[in-house]
Enzyme design. Sequence first.
Site, PDB file in Angstrom:
ATOM      1  N   HIS A 266       0.846  -1.200   0.000  1.00 17.40           N
ATOM      2  CA  HIS A 266       0.000   0.000   0.000  1.00 17.40           C
ATOM      3  C   HIS A 266       0.878   1.245   0.000  1.00 17.40           C
ATOM      4  CE1 HIS A 266       0.831   0.540   4.235  1.00 17.40           C
ATOM      5  NE2 HIS A 266       0.226  -0.595   4.581  1.00 17.40           N
TER       6      HIS A 266
ATOM      7  N   HIS B 254       4.039   1.647   2.195  1.00 20.74           N
ATOM      8  CA  HIS B 254       5.257   0.984   1.723  1.00 20.74           C
ATOM      9  C   HIS B 254       5.951   1.861   0.677  1.00 20.74           C
ATOM     10  CE1 HIS B 254       2.701  -2.608   2.938  1.00 20.74           C
ATOM     11  NE2 HIS B 254       3.734  -2.671   3.747  1.00 20.74           N
TER      12      HIS B 254
ATOM     13  N   CYS C 133       0.211 -10.546  19.974  1.00 26.81           N
ATOM     14  CA  CYS C 133      -0.537  -9.957  18.861  1.00 26.81           C
ATOM     15  C   CYS C 133       0.001 -10.556  17.565  1.00 26.81           C
ATOM     16  CB  CYS C 133      -0.407  -8.444  18.826  1.00 26.81           C
ATOM     17  SG  CYS C 133      -1.179  -7.757  17.333  1.00 26.81           S
TER      18      CYS C 133
ATOM     19  N   CYS D 252       1.310  -7.878  15.063  1.00 22.69           N
ATOM     20  CA  CYS D 252       2.650  -7.348  15.343  1.00 22.69           C
ATOM     21  C   CYS D 252       3.704  -8.446  15.353  1.00 22.69           C
ATOM     22  CB  CYS D 252       2.695  -6.671  16.706  1.00 22.69           C
ATOM     23  SG  CYS D 252       1.731  -5.181  16.858  1.00 22.69           S
TER      24      CYS D 252
ATOM     25  N   CYS E 278      -4.063  -4.369  21.559  1.00 19.72           N
ATOM     26  CA  CYS E 278      -2.771  -4.018  20.979  1.00 19.72           C
ATOM     27  C   CYS E 278      -2.807  -2.557  20.543  1.00 19.72           C
ATOM     28  CB  CYS E 278      -2.476  -4.914  19.769  1.00 19.72           C
ATOM     29  SG  CYS E 278      -1.180  -4.237  18.713  1.00 19.72           S
TER      30      CYS E 278
ATOM     31  N   HIS F  87      -2.767  -2.368  16.584  1.00 16.15           N
ATOM     32  CA  HIS F  87      -3.847  -2.970  15.792  1.00 16.15           C
ATOM     33  C   HIS F  87      -5.229  -2.820  16.407  1.00 16.15           C
ATOM     34  CE1 HIS F  87      -0.268  -5.017  14.133  1.00 16.15           C
ATOM     35  NE2 HIS F  87      -0.953  -4.924  13.011  1.00 16.15           N
TER      36      HIS F  87
ATOM     37  N   LYS G 276      -6.830   5.016   8.868  1.00 17.23           N
ATOM     38  CA  LYS G 276      -5.565   4.287   8.816  1.00 17.23           C
ATOM     39  C   LYS G 276      -5.509   3.414   7.561  1.00 17.23           C
ATOM     40  CE  LYS G 276      -2.687   1.092  11.454  1.00 17.23           C
ATOM     41  NZ  LYS G 276      -2.490   0.246  12.607  1.00 17.23           N
TER      42      LYS G 276
ATOM     43  N   LYS H 146      -5.648  -3.174   5.190  1.00 20.53           N
ATOM     44  CA  LYS H 146      -6.435  -4.021   4.330  1.00 20.53           C
ATOM     45  C   LYS H 146      -7.840  -4.182   4.897  1.00 20.53           C
ATOM     46  CE  LYS H 146      -6.182  -8.474   2.054  1.00 20.53           C
ATOM     47  NZ  LYS H 146      -5.975  -9.870   2.388  1.00 20.53           N
TER      48      LYS H 146
HETATM   49 ZN   LIG Z   1      -0.532  -5.614  17.013  1.00 21.69          ZN
END
Ligand SMILES: [Zn+2]
Length: 510
Positions: free
Chosen positions: A18, A21, A127, A130, A144, A147, A301, A304
């Site tokens: 995305h 990156h 997680c 992560c 987390c 996330h 954010k 996906k």
């Molecule tokens: Zn996480």
Amino acid sequence: MSNFYVTTAIPYVNAAPHLGHALELVQADVLARHARSRGRRTRFLTGTDDNALKNVTAARAAGVEVRAFVDTNAARFAALREPLSLSFDDFIRTSADVRHTTGVARLWRECAAAGDFYRHTYQGLYCPGCEQFWAPAELAGGLCPEHLTAPEPVAEENWFFRLSRYREPILELLESGRLRIEPAARRNEVLAFVRAGLTDFSVSRPAARAGGWGIPVPGDPDQVVYVWWDALTNYVTALGYGSDDPAYRSWWEGPGERAHVIGKGIVRFHAVYWPALLLSAGLPLPTSILVHDYLSADGAKLSKSAGNTIDPFELAARYGADAVRWWLLREPARVGDTDFTVDRLVRRSDVDLANGLGNLVNRTLALAWKHRAGRVPEGVPTGALGAACDRLPALVDRALHDFDFRAATEAIWAVVDEGNRFVEAERPWDPAAADRLDAVLGALITACRLVATELAPFLPDGAARLHARLLTGDRVARPSPAFPRLGADGLAGADRLSGPGGGPGTPAGR
Ligand SMILES: [Zn+2]
């Protein structure tokens, strides 16, 4: 000139790339191109983190065999090279490169020989997003912090690494600046983390839980190497650390800069865990960790699951590498997240490239052809334009050393703005200015060439088009747009935006 070795983080391949990156790749690309342009011996590495458990999970969810799934997505990351005009020298894939598996095994054995591993039964909150355990105190309302999902309780026997041994040397490294972290806000976060004390962490996973995917622990095939331990080592395994390659000795053990470009979510891994592993194995350390913040898209954010990944391939196909790179380099804040919209990309490209710089070059070429048959008279910039030109290379050097792309692009745009002001003030088209026309034209051509040269690491394609217009034997090319206008409503729409770096156009509708 000393060596410059620059890397990106290697992304998980659980999904296609995305825009976040693309940001990191373009930033590292600018650093590499700039270093080369200054005559430094440069090597730019990127690649993919194939061995993560989350790749396995994603492949299972997609109903695809893990090898095929990982290969397909890794190829998408490598394929960003053309549309984004990237210049990486090497691309490592942690599941497919023999140099990586041999290097991981060697580094593992070195740390084992240092007495830094022990077996330990562990219970914690993990997680999968992560790929790390979180301490309860670090969670945000039980979730987390990266996330915002609930971590899973995991209990298993793993190999642990004695990170606690390395608190003092790492603190010294960070406080002395021998390991430089930019920006300072990120350095301060890491310092606070290390000062609070370091605890040992698990560096292997049961091979059964990973479905056999990953690199086996040397001497213990029931365990695979923890994906972060595996991934971090890519910075040396790609150089041939596992086989004592001369490239490893030159780029990692030789004099020079070793810079990691990463996102803010993984600073701890790079500024604490990675140096500790290297200290344990007795290897040299990176010299700089350059940290970017995150992009959001239309206020959300990039992810996906949120359904707003922003495909960099589509963006580049529609608007071109120059416009995409320019937005990524010109607008994101050095600290703090930045929101992307297509409208912002279009306006930024039109205001800066089509209007500001495009107009300056085109009016210069038009003057040269109208009055001098395209011939370029001698002349150097003076006054405010001359001062801006003189300052420019050092300002770009300083800004990029500080990992400040906004400051670097602002420095270049100061010359563009001075150039346009210079034209307005000198009025070279006025018959009364005939006696100074040569001096004005010479100064403008020299300034435009300098801009094209300094711009090349940022916009390699656009800078090549500018050079082709400004350097054709003893004449310049005939005027033609070097940057397309992207806005649907053309010049009037683009001119409505003013502000830093804005072109000289008059606001429409006034
Ligand atoms: Zn996480």
